[in-house]
Design an enzyme around this catalytic site. Structure first.
Site, PDB file in Angstrom:
ATOM      1  CG  ASP A  64      -7.203  -1.723  -4.198  1.00  0.00           C
ATOM      2  OD1 ASP A  64      -7.755  -1.075  -3.028  1.00  0.00           O
ATOM      3  OD2 ASP A  64      -5.702  -2.093  -3.901  1.00  0.00           O
ATOM      4  CG  HIS A  71      -5.872  -1.989   0.036  1.00  0.00           C
ATOM      5  ND1 HIS A  71      -5.631  -1.151  -1.493  1.00  0.00           N
ATOM      6  CD2 HIS A  71      -5.680  -2.031   0.668  1.00  0.00           C
ATOM      7  CE1 HIS A  71      -4.448  -0.244  -0.888  1.00  0.00           C
ATOM      8  NE2 HIS A  71      -4.490  -0.733   0.696  1.00  0.00           N
ATOM      9  CB  SER A 127      -0.501  -0.197   1.101  1.00  0.00           C
ATOM     10  OG  SER A 127      -1.970   1.028   1.179  1.00  0.00           O
TER      11      SER A 127
END
Length: 452
Positions: free
Chosen positions: A386, A415, A260
């Site tokens: 996502d 995600h 991320s």
């Protein structure tokens, strides 16, 4: 021994008996209940196999990297079967922290000093029991960067540590959010009142900090430590960490993985450094490539309710911990009233790092603008569903222009989800990608030489 066929027949008989006694459907009799169940199951199975379980899309800017991944990382060519009862993106995202196991890991903490006098915290897993690499001087090292508000105890981090341990590698975690202590005096490169806007941005100081120094520098104790948070655009500490790891083990190969925001930071670092890095390879998971598109996606009503508000409160909590110092330079009451990540960045992050506007910060933080400068093999895994990184913002065309880049896109996964198996307690698809790529980079790295 009782056969499986016998057990299945008993199960079918009992199920039919239950449905006959519990499901009453009038004209068609009790058998319709069983027919409905079996029909729905068959339809769901067909839908899952046709529309959900698919092979990922592998895109690369060069044939050499593409072929390397196909040969050394077979997972990139395998069909990804998401957990059949939770393949929807939001469910995968929300459930992973709760359903995946957390392997036991004991870290060794190290504090190193940054060039500006700040302290950076590193968590090491030395793996001294490594059978394949018993010499710590040459033992490969994997650098891990977790996501926004992430820690060394996140399930996805613990799984990557476990995978690295199985490979015989050592691991070091750079938790950007834990590296917050800085000395203000080292950040003032010129006398108060002479700093231009450009210098302000370079030094990471906000305009409010400069005004405070200008107003009455005698009131400010320059020996006092003031927190500076972190952002995807600022890679100074990451550069310090990588240089430190290289100096500590000059003979050991180093690769990195970012998740991320950690992945965004790594991508921005590679874009800035080009070939001037010791990293042999990088893998990035669920990165947000265009911050404008990411925040816009998270501001949709459902995603704002499920994710945006929670992450904003986490960021505000980190600010609140340092409020006695921060409120000297920022309007903390205004920051604490932010309802979204964008509002938090407008009121705090972009100001702290000296950007004229929040749009300037978001543009600088978006890795998509630096992909053309990446000179180290980098594999990027994203899910098309996502909500943190919408599919239309995945940089397919930019990746095609750089032979050092490869993009792996799954239809599902959410995600940092990528759950698979009936009960996804252990390894996920993301974990398998990490393990195979790390092993390929460390042990077959010669195949990645001169990708251009």
């Amino acid at each position: 021994m009782i056969s499986l066929d016998f057990n299945f027949n008993i199960l079918t008989r009992d199920l039919s008996h239950y449905l006959e006694n519990q499901v009453k459907v009038g004209l068609f009799g009790s058998g319709v209940g069983l027919s409905l169940v079996l029909g729905f199951s068959a339809a769901y199975t067909c839908y899952y196999l046709v529309s959900v379980a698919k092979k990922p899309q592998l895109i690369s800017g060069g044939k050499k990297f593409y072929q390397f991944l196909r040969e050394q990382c077979p997972v990139v060519s395998e069909t990804y079967y998401p957990t059949f009862w939770c393949w929807e993106s939001r469910i995968q995202t929300l459930l992973r922290p709760f359903v995946t196991a957390k392997p036991g890991v004991v870290y060794r903490n190290e504090l190193i000093k940054a060039a500006d006098g700040g302290q950076i915290s590193l968590d090491w897993f030395d793996n001294d029991d490594s059978f394949s690499h018993p010499d710590p001087a040459t033992r490969p090292t994997v650098l891990l960067l977790p996501g926004l508000t992430g820690t060394s105890r996140e399930s996805y981090i613990l799984h990557m540590v476990q995978q690295s341990r199985d490979l015989g590698y050592s691991v070091v975690l750079f938790i950007a959010s834990a590296s917050t202590e800085y000395v203000c005096s080292t950040r003032v490169a010129k006398p108060a009142g002479s700093l231009s806007d450009i210098v302000v941005a370079q030094q990471g100081l906000s305009c409010k900090q400069i005004l405070y120094f200008n107003a009455d520098p005698q009131k400010y104790d320059l020996a006092e430590h003031t927190p500076r948070t972190y952002c995807a655009a600022n890679t100074e500490d990451l550069e310090t960490v990588i240089d430190h790891i290289q100096r500590a083990n000059e003979a050991a190969p180093i690769m990195a993985a970012g998740v991320s925001m950690g992945g965004m930071m790594l991508a921005n670092y590679l874009g800035r450094k080009g070939r001037e890095t010791c990293l042999k390879g990088v893998v990035v998971f669920s990165a947000g490539w265009d911050v404008f598109e990411c925040t816009a996606s998270l501001e949709k009503p459902l995603d704002r309710f499920l994710f945006n508000s929670y992450l904003t409160s986490c960021l505000q909590a980190s600010v609140h911990r340092h409020r006695p110092v921060l409120e000297k330079c920022y309007d903390i009451d205004h920051v604490m009233k932010a309802k979204t990540i964008r509002e938090f960045d407008e009121r705090f992050t972009s100001i702290m790092f000296g950007y004229p506007t929040n749009d300037d910060y978001y543009h600088d933080a978006s890795p998509v603008h630096r992909l053309k400068s990446v000179q180290v093999p980098m594999l990027c895994l994203n899910a098309a569903d996502d909500v943190f990184s919408p599919s239309h913002a995945i940089p397919v065309e930019a990746v095609k222009q750089n032979p050092n880049l490869a993009l792996l896109i799954t239809c599902h996964g959410g995600h940092i989800g990528f759950l698979e198996g009936l009960w996804p307690r252990q390894s996920t698809y993301m974990d398998r990608v990490f393990k195979q790529f790390a092993k390929a980079v460390i042990e077959q790295g010669s195949g990645l030489a001169d990708l251009s």
